[in-house]
Scaffold this active site. Sequence first.
Site, short mmCIF file in Angstrom:
data_model
loop_
_atom_site.label_atom_id
_atom_site.label_comp_id
_atom_site.label_asym_id
_atom_site.label_seq_id
_atom_site.Cartn_x
_atom_site.Cartn_y
_atom_site.Cartn_z
N GLU A 141 0.70 -1.39 0.11
CA GLU A 141 -0.15 0.05 -0.10
C GLU A 141 0.77 1.43 -0.04
OE1 GLU A 141 -1.57 1.63 3.54
OE2 GLU A 141 -1.09 -0.04 4.85
N LYS A 199 -5.56 10.47 1.01
CA LYS A 199 -5.57 9.07 1.54
C LYS A 199 -6.81 8.60 0.91
CE LYS A 199 -6.75 6.95 5.87
NZ LYS A 199 -6.81 6.91 7.39
N VAL A 241 -5.48 0.28 2.97
CA VAL A 241 -5.52 -1.38 2.82
C VAL A 241 -6.59 -1.85 1.98
CG1 VAL A 241 -5.94 -3.53 4.30
CG2 VAL A 241 -4.47 -1.82 5.03
N SER A 266 -13.29 1.07 10.22
CA SER A 266 -12.46 1.25 8.97
C SER A 266 -13.09 0.46 7.72
CB SER A 266 -11.12 0.85 8.93
OG SER A 266 -10.44 0.97 7.88
N ALA A 267 -13.20 1.06 6.42
CA ALA A 267 -13.60 0.45 5.35
C ALA A 267 -12.78 -0.90 4.97
CB ALA A 267 -13.57 1.09 4.28
N ASP A 268 -11.39 -0.79 5.63
CA ASP A 268 -10.65 -2.26 5.65
C ASP A 268 -11.43 -3.63 6.01
OD1 ASP A 268 -8.50 0.03 4.90
OD2 ASP A 268 -7.51 -0.73 6.69
N LYS A 295 -3.73 -1.69 15.86
CA LYS A 295 -2.96 -0.97 16.92
C LYS A 295 -3.95 -0.54 18.00
CE LYS A 295 -0.60 2.00 14.25
NZ LYS A 295 -1.74 1.61 13.47
N1 PSU Z 1 -2.42 1.42 10.39
C1 PSU Z 1 -1.35 1.89 10.53
N2 PSU Z 1 -0.44 2.53 9.68
C2 PSU Z 1 -1.22 2.96 8.35
C3 PSU Z 1 -2.38 2.65 8.30
C4 PSU Z 1 -3.19 2.00 9.43
O1 PSU Z 1 -0.53 1.19 11.45
O2 PSU Z 1 -0.54 3.88 7.74
C5 PSU Z 1 -3.45 3.28 7.25
C6 PSU Z 1 -3.61 1.86 6.31
O3 PSU Z 1 -3.61 2.43 5.02
C7 PSU Z 1 -5.21 1.69 6.85
C8 PSU Z 1 -5.81 2.95 6.86
O4 PSU Z 1 -5.81 0.95 5.52
O5 PSU Z 1 -4.66 3.60 7.59
C9 PSU Z 1 -7.01 2.89 7.65
O6 PSU Z 1 -7.48 4.15 7.94
P1 PSU Z 1 -9.08 4.42 7.96
O7 PSU Z 1 -9.14 3.94 9.76
O8 PSU Z 1 -9.35 5.75 8.04
O9 PSU Z 1 -9.99 3.38 7.22
MN MN Z 2 -12.63 5.70 9.85
#
Ligand code: PSU
Ligand code: MN
Length: 308
Positions: free
Chosen positions: A30, A91, A111, A145-147, A164
């Site tokens: 990524e 992002k 991700v 997260s959308a992940d 985390k």
């Molecule tokens: N966790 C990390 N480092 C990162 C991310 C998450 O330790 O860089 C990034 C990844 O790209 C992950 C995104 O997909 O943050 C998730 O963001 P959000 O919670 O806004 O979906």
């Molecule tokens: Mn979010």
Amino acid sequence: MNLRSLKPYLDITPEIRSAIACGVPVVALESTILSHGMPYPENLEFAGRVEEIIRAEGAVPATMAVIDGRLKVGLTKEELQRMCEAKGVRKVSRRDLPIVVARKLTGATTVATTMILAEMAGIRVFATGGIGGVHRHGEVTMDISADLQELAHTSVAVVCAGAKMILDIGRTLEYLETMGVPVVGLGTDDFPAFYCRKSGFGVDVNAATPLEVAEICKAKWEMGLNGGILIGNPVPEEYAMDFDAMSAVIDKVLAQADAAGVKGKDITPFMLAHIVEETGGDSLKTNIQLAFNNARAAAKIAVELAKL
Ligand code: PSU
Ligand code: MN
């Protein structure tokens, strides 16, 4: 979707295209980890090194991004530089993808988006640092997260060092169970917590070797069970951070984010930058090492999968 109908959008480098066509193992990477997860220039050095680690295992790296509206599978040196400098780089998660493409903007893939591009290109294995998940108090804020949805639907194996502690790890794992995503520990019974080797929450199975992981992937996809597989690979012992000390740092930084009114997609980048500050740079060293470790494991899994 086939490659022909994606042609107006997707650019795959010739090296990666021929690797995929010939069954040479490929590992997706990524770019949000670069643009929003690490400072410059450490991120640029990291980006080069991580690609070398994958090559050393006999696989081909494929770093993803959106550049001037084109979906990129594999980046040139100049494009990597652009992601790392992160000037005007958004992002980009699933919901952002059509917007940046239509408006010919430039963005880093999360991700979720990296999984989408990997599936479009026919890449099955992806190495990252940590995944997004259910945020703390997510049951109230609905910040999930959308992940996680992407893992539910998109057939890519994602190697991470867990999630985390800025997230609610228990609810993140509950969500993955509901969505039918197998959570595999690579040599561990405990889902890792990114900077720390253990979260206190179990995985669905402890796979001792990359081959065992590949066998689970093969079984899932051959049975037509679409969707991802999450592999938790603990940070090597010598780089792991103390759980209690990190918990205290994270509580402090979460309070700072709250006070500053940081919301939504800005939370993770804010937290990462402030955790680096609070730990005097130690968390960055750990972050880099765990991502190297994941790249190595992902390449080994891709090599085994290619053989099966
Ligand atoms: N966790 C990390 N480092 C990162 C991310 C998450 O330790 O860089 C990034 C990844 O790209 C992950 C995104 O997909 O943050 C998730 O963001 P959000 O919670 O806004 O979906
Ligand atoms: Mn979010």
